[in-house]
Design a protein around this motif. Structure first.
Motif, PDB file in Angstrom:
ATOM      1  N   PRO A  38       0.498  -1.225   0.018  1.00  0.00           N
ATOM      2  CA  PRO A  38      -0.024  -0.068   0.095  1.00  0.00           C
ATOM      3  C   PRO A  38       0.711   1.390  -0.055  1.00  0.00           C
ATOM      4  N   LEU A  39       1.955   1.190   0.441  1.00  0.00           N
ATOM      5  CA  LEU A  39       2.839   2.550   0.570  1.00  0.00           C
ATOM      6  C   LEU A  39       3.369   2.832  -0.827  1.00  0.00           C
TER       7      LEU A  39
ATOM      8  N   ALA B 158       2.513  10.321   5.453  1.00  0.00           N
ATOM      9  CA  ALA B 158       1.101  10.248   5.386  1.00  0.00           C
ATOM     10  C   ALA B 158       0.534   8.992   6.284  1.00  0.00           C
ATOM     11  N   ALA B 159       1.186   7.963   6.282  1.00  0.00           N
ATOM     12  CA  ALA B 159       0.749   6.848   6.946  1.00  0.00           C
ATOM     13  C   ALA B 159       0.967   7.015   8.510  1.00  0.00           C
TER      14      ALA B 159
ATOM     15  N   ILE C 275       0.259   4.789  -2.511  1.00  0.00           N
ATOM     16  CA  ILE C 275       0.209   5.920  -2.011  1.00  0.00           C
ATOM     17  C   ILE C 275       1.363   6.902  -2.880  1.00  0.00           C
ATOM     18  N   CYS C 276       2.392   6.531  -2.863  1.00  0.00           N
ATOM     19  CA  CYS C 276       3.377   7.142  -3.419  1.00  0.00           C
ATOM     20  C   CYS C 276       3.324   7.257  -5.016  1.00  0.00           C
ATOM     21  N   ASP C 277       2.821   6.222  -5.734  1.00  0.00           N
ATOM     22  CA  ASP C 277       2.776   6.212  -7.121  1.00  0.00           C
ATOM     23  C   ASP C 277       1.578   7.271  -7.476  1.00  0.00           C
ATOM     24  N   MET C 278       0.381   7.292  -6.727  1.00  0.00           N
ATOM     25  CA  MET C 278      -0.701   8.107  -7.099  1.00  0.00           C
ATOM     26  C   MET C 278      -0.175   9.506  -6.842  1.00  0.00           C
ATOM     27  N   LEU C 279       0.571   9.940  -5.944  1.00  0.00           N
ATOM     28  CA  LEU C 279       0.964  11.230  -5.583  1.00  0.00           C
ATOM     29  C   LEU C 279       1.888  11.708  -6.793  1.00  0.00           C
ATOM     30  N   THR C 280       2.883  10.808  -7.350  1.00  0.00           N
ATOM     31  CA  THR C 280       3.670  10.854  -8.581  1.00  0.00           C
ATOM     32  C   THR C 280       2.863  11.216  -9.777  1.00  0.00           C
ATOM     33  N   ILE C 281       1.867  10.298 -10.117  1.00  0.00           N
ATOM     34  CA  ILE C 281       1.082  10.701 -11.187  1.00  0.00           C
ATOM     35  C   ILE C 281       0.439  11.818 -11.106  1.00  0.00           C
TER      36      ILE C 281
END
Length: 330
Positions: A144-145, A314-315, A148-154
């Protein structure tokens, strides 16, 4: 430390356990803390450093790591907590002590446990017996971490996906823990997902079932195919991961033969959107993607890697500092 019952503790196990709004909040919090971290404002730094000052965060890692360890320890330090790395050679887990006993002991002394383990059952056992939040830092089913990071990057590079500007994310590779969470994450944020795996490799049915429910609710789409070129057409993001996961080295020769033709290259890139981005959670091996794509102008892999720090922040913010209460963070 105030004790809590298992029923009152919220853990981060997988993205599919979160509502769409909850997951969006996690991405937003990652973005929020990235801005604070980058601003280097002493007042902001001090204020956040007090939130867990005097506390300890344990990192139980039975698998080696670069990004996960650095980001988890860095996030703990940011909030004033002392990170305590507990590798498989450092504690009695699996040698002279049961999982239950280790969980009870460690969780009695810390405020949170980041767990990077082999089996999903290990994460479930930790959650069942822990007195503090468990942050799944990778198991064989979920990551899951990384999601989260991938969606922020996109979001940073392509903006937000909407019905008028629907982003398409294409995964080319194995049906593994990374895509299990990434697919659900993308669909929750209104992106379409195309997954190309070799013949004989299929997505886990529980992930497919969960994804279809999200698609029906959000109007997004999930495509499953064994044709990597088909999946690449119009993609805004091309993404892959290791073909041979840790623990599967014994099957490397057979796996690489099975993945023949699945290396992301310029042919895939030519089929994607002209402004496509390439992502990879690292470490990268040459059989997964050619150098010209991995190091090319469309690659955002190192921005992606850095964002692991803010995902961990964030987590901790949501599950430890705010005790899993998303409502106050909207």
């Amino acid at each position: 430390m105030t004790s809590a019952t298992a029923a009152t503790i919220r853990h981060l196990v997988s993205i599919k356990d979160l509502s769409d709004d909850e997951f969006q909040i996690l991405v937003n919090r990652a973005e929020h803390y990235k801005k604070i971290f980058k601003n280097n404002d002493v007042t902001d730094a001090q204020k956040n450093h007090l939130k867990l000052l005097g506390k300890t965060i344990a990192l139980i890692f039975t698998k080696r790591s670069t990004r996960t360890r650095i980001s988890s320890e860095g996030a703990a330090a940011f909030f004033g907590a002392q990170p305590m790395f507990l590798g498989k050679e450092d504690i009695q887990l699996g040698v002279n002590e049961s999982f239950y006993d280790t969980t009870k002991v460690v969780s009695s002394m810390v405020s949170c446990i980041f767990a990077r383990v082999n089996k999903h059952e290990d994460i479930q056992a930790l959650c069942k017996d822990s007195a503090v939040p468990i942050i799944n830092s990778l198991c064989d089913m979920y990551h899951p971490l990384q999601a989260i990071c991938d969606m922020l990057t996109i979001k940073e590079h392509l903006g937000v996906s909407t019905s008028d500007k629907r982003l398409k994310i294409t995964w080319i590779g194995d049906a593994n823990n990374v895509i299990n969470d990434m697919a659900i994450a993308c669909l929750k944020l209104n992106m379409d997902v195309s997954i190309a795996t070799p013949v004989g490799i299929e997505m886990d049915q529980t992930i497919v079932d969960a994804a279809k429910k999200i698609c029906a609710k959000n109007g997004t789409s999930l495509e499953l195919t064994h044709d990597s070129k088909l999946a690449s057409k119009g993609a805004h993001v091309l993404v892959t991961d290791t073909f041979v996961s840790m623990g599967e080295e014994f099957a490397k020769e057979a796996k690489l033969k099975q993945f023949s033709g699945f290396q992301i290259n310029n042919e895939h890139a030519s089929l994607a959107d002209p402004n496509f981005k390439f992502m990879h959670c690292l470490p990268r091996h040459h059989e997964e993607v050619t150098d010209d794509v991995f190091y090319g102008e469309h690659s955002i892999v190192f921005d992606e890697a850095e964002n692991r720090l803010y995902a961990a922040m964030a987590a901790i913010d949501v599950f430890v500092i705010n005790k899993g209460n998303f409502h106050d963070l909207k």
